[in-house]
Design an enzyme around this catalytic site. Structure first.
Site, PDB file in Angstrom:
ATOM      1  N   ASN A   1       0.870  -1.176   0.000  1.00  0.00           N
ATOM      2  CA  ASN A   1       0.000   0.000   0.000  1.00  0.00           C
ATOM      3  C   ASN A   1       0.909   1.229   0.000  1.00  0.00           C
ATOM      4  O   ASN A   1       1.494   1.553   1.030  1.00  0.00           O
ATOM      5  CB  ASN A   1      -0.900  -0.033   1.254  1.00  0.00           C
ATOM      6  CG  ASN A   1      -1.732   1.234   1.403  1.00  0.00           C
ATOM      7  OD1 ASN A   1      -1.792   2.066   0.491  1.00  0.00           O
ATOM      8  ND2 ASN A   1      -2.373   1.387   2.560  1.00  0.00           N
TER       9      ASN A   1
ATOM     10  N   LYS B   1       0.120   4.251  -0.160  1.00  0.00           N
ATOM     11  CA  LYS B   1      -0.525   5.433   0.442  1.00  0.00           C
ATOM     12  C   LYS B   1      -0.315   6.633  -0.499  1.00  0.00           C
ATOM     13  O   LYS B   1      -0.383   6.453  -1.713  1.00  0.00           O
ATOM     14  CB  LYS B   1       0.003   5.652   1.855  1.00  0.00           C
ATOM     15  CG  LYS B   1      -0.126   4.370   2.701  1.00  0.00           C
ATOM     16  CD  LYS B   1       0.074   4.556   4.156  1.00  0.00           C
ATOM     17  CE  LYS B   1      -0.146   3.232   4.882  1.00  0.00           C
ATOM     18  NZ  LYS B   1      -0.022   3.333   6.317  1.00  0.00           N
TER      19      LYS B   1
ATOM     20  N   HIS C   1      -9.557   1.454   5.233  1.00  0.00           N
ATOM     21  CA  HIS C   1      -8.250   1.623   5.886  1.00  0.00           C
ATOM     22  C   HIS C   1      -8.401   2.605   7.057  1.00  0.00           C
ATOM     23  O   HIS C   1      -9.170   3.567   6.968  1.00  0.00           O
ATOM     24  CB  HIS C   1      -7.225   2.142   4.873  1.00  0.00           C
ATOM     25  CG  HIS C   1      -5.830   2.065   5.399  1.00  0.00           C
ATOM     26  ND1 HIS C   1      -5.328   2.999   6.276  1.00  0.00           N
ATOM     27  CD2 HIS C   1      -4.844   1.151   5.208  1.00  0.00           C
ATOM     28  CE1 HIS C   1      -4.078   2.656   6.593  1.00  0.00           C
ATOM     29  NE2 HIS C   1      -3.762   1.537   5.957  1.00  0.00           N
TER      30      HIS C   1
ATOM     31  N   GLU D   1      -6.669   4.980   8.001  1.00  0.00           N
ATOM     32  CA  GLU D   1      -6.416   6.390   7.656  1.00  0.00           C
ATOM     33  C   GLU D   1      -7.635   7.018   6.989  1.00  0.00           C
ATOM     34  O   GLU D   1      -7.888   8.210   7.128  1.00  0.00           O
ATOM     35  CB  GLU D   1      -5.151   6.488   6.779  1.00  0.00           C
ATOM     36  CG  GLU D   1      -3.900   6.251   7.622  1.00  0.00           C
ATOM     37  CD  GLU D   1      -2.743   5.596   6.890  1.00  0.00           C
ATOM     38  OE1 GLU D   1      -2.727   5.579   5.651  1.00  0.00           O
ATOM     39  OE2 GLU D   1      -1.836   5.079   7.588  1.00  0.00           O
TER      40      GLU D   1
ATOM     41  N   GLU E   1      -5.103  -4.673  10.987  1.00  0.00           N
ATOM     42  CA  GLU E   1      -4.078  -3.639  11.131  1.00  0.00           C
ATOM     43  C   GLU E   1      -4.346  -2.856  12.409  1.00  0.00           C
ATOM     44  O   GLU E   1      -5.119  -1.874  12.388  1.00  0.00           O
ATOM     45  CB  GLU E   1      -4.129  -2.672   9.939  1.00  0.00           C
ATOM     46  CG  GLU E   1      -3.826  -3.294   8.612  1.00  0.00           C
ATOM     47  CD  GLU E   1      -3.248  -2.274   7.619  1.00  0.00           C
ATOM     48  OE1 GLU E   1      -2.147  -2.520   7.136  1.00  0.00           O
ATOM     49  OE2 GLU E   1      -3.891  -1.246   7.357  1.00  0.00           O
TER      50      GLU E   1
ATOM     51  N   GLY F   1       2.898   2.417  10.966  1.00  0.00           N
ATOM     52  CA  GLY F   1       3.896   3.477  10.789  1.00  0.00           C
ATOM     53  C   GLY F   1       4.620   3.880  12.055  1.00  0.00           C
ATOM     54  O   GLY F   1       5.272   4.925  12.100  1.00  0.00           O
TER      55      GLY F   1
ATOM     56  N   SER G   1       3.782  -1.864  10.516  1.00  0.00           N
ATOM     57  CA  SER G   1       5.243  -1.869  10.709  1.00  0.00           C
ATOM     58  C   SER G   1       5.892  -3.189  10.299  1.00  0.00           C
ATOM     59  O   SER G   1       6.822  -3.658  10.960  1.00  0.00           O
ATOM     60  CB  SER G   1       5.590  -1.513  12.169  1.00  0.00           C
ATOM     61  OG  SER G   1       5.147  -0.204  12.464  1.00  0.00           O
TER      62      SER G   1
HETATM   63  P1  13P Z   1       3.157   0.547   7.738  1.00  0.00           P
HETATM   64  O1  13P Z   1       3.676  -0.738   7.124  1.00  0.00           O
HETATM   65  O2  13P Z   1       3.869   1.770   7.218  1.00  0.00           O
HETATM   66  O3  13P Z   1       3.109   0.473   9.223  1.00  0.00           O
HETATM   67  O4  13P Z   1       1.648   0.728   7.225  1.00  0.00           O
HETATM   68  C1  13P Z   1       0.763  -0.334   7.345  1.00  0.00           C
HETATM   69  C2  13P Z   1      -0.469   0.006   6.597  1.00  0.00           C
HETATM   70  O5  13P Z   1      -1.228   0.876   6.985  1.00  0.00           O
HETATM   71  C3  13P Z   1      -0.738  -0.727   5.351  1.00  0.00           C
HETATM   72  O6  13P Z   1      -2.016  -0.494   4.876  1.00  0.00           O
END
Ligand code: 13P
Length: 245
Positions: A8, A10, A106, A108, A172, A178, A209
């Site tokens: 992903n 982002k 997601h 976010e 997640e 992150g 992560s």
């Molecule tokens: P990270 O791997 O940067 O922690 O992000 C995970 C994520 O949100 C994947 O959708």
């Protein structure tokens, strides 16, 4: 079943040129992978990433199609297929752009754009209706009760025929995204059991992560990984894919 490793991106990288470079490096590095690999770029890059033809296929016939194990995904979608919805992208548009997988809900999107469980259920249904595979993201915030949150987030979708649809659920935990804070594999396993109890025997991924040096321990308990930051570094992402092969 083979593992599935999803990148992903982002809202990265910053330009078409960088997106193409990153994609080409990943494409070269995963061409012999046994794991299924999905790249979810920002919408604006979706049409410029060229997925090569499946091995042995006639090029003219398969122009624009994908390696069987390298697929294109999207990070979001709207639930209507056309109309006056400024700024949105429809499931039909994604499908016609060769997208096979769509991330839905997601954390976010829930946090910054106010997506509710009802919105997520509508998106999920719309993705299933056009025949793409949704990757439904669930997970608790720091300090919340995991079981309760999973139950709430999955309540609205439990009526769908999910197992038959090939739905993927990505666990997640928000506090692990992150942050470099890792969820213990034994807790990921418990989350996976809760998810399967709630929606049936769907594929479950872990995200939060994930790096090359911790991918293996998660792959021992789940069906695959949803990788954020580490998917922006081709070398690191290829190493993760190799763990899933
Ligand atoms: P990270 O791997 O940067 O922690 O992000 C995970 C994520 O949100 C994947 O959708």
């Amino acid at each position: 079943m083979n593992k599935i490793i999803i990148g992903n991106w982002k809202m990265n990288p910053a330009s078409q040129k960088e997106a193409l470079e990153l994609f080409d490096a990943i494409k070269a590095g995963v061409k012999d992978a046994k794991a299924e690999v999905v790249i979810c770029p920002p919408f604006i890059y979706v049409s410029s990433l060229k997925f090569p033809a499946p091995r042995g296929a006639r090029l003219a016939q398969f122009h624009g199609r994908q390696y069987s194990r390298l697929k294109l995904g999207a990070q979001n979608v709207f639930w209507e297929n056309k109309g006056a919805f400024t700024g949105e992208i429809s499931p039909a548009m994604l499908k016609s752009s060769n997208v096979k997988y769509v991330i839905v809900g997601h954390s976010e999107r829930r946090k910054y754009f106010g997506e509710t469980n009802e919105d997520v259920a509508k998106k999920l249904q719309a993705v299933l209706e056009v025949g793409m595979t949704p990757i439904l993201c669930v997970g608790e915030n720091e300090g919340e009760n995991r079981e309760e949150v999973l139950r709430e987030q999955l309540a609205g979708v439990s009526g769908f025929r999910l197992q038959a649809s090939g739905l993927i659920v990505a666990y997640e935990p928000v506090w692990a995204i992150g942050t470099g804070k890792n969820c213990r594999p034994e807790d990921v396993k418990k989350a996976m059991e809760t998810i399967k109890n709630l929606v049936g025997d769907v594929r479950v991924l872990y995200g939060g992560s994930v790096k090359a040096d911790n991918a293996q321990e998660y792959l021992e308990v789940v069906d695959g990984l949803l990788v954020g930051g580490a998917s922006l570094n081709a070398e690191e992402f290829i190493k993760i894919v190799e763990k899933g092969s």
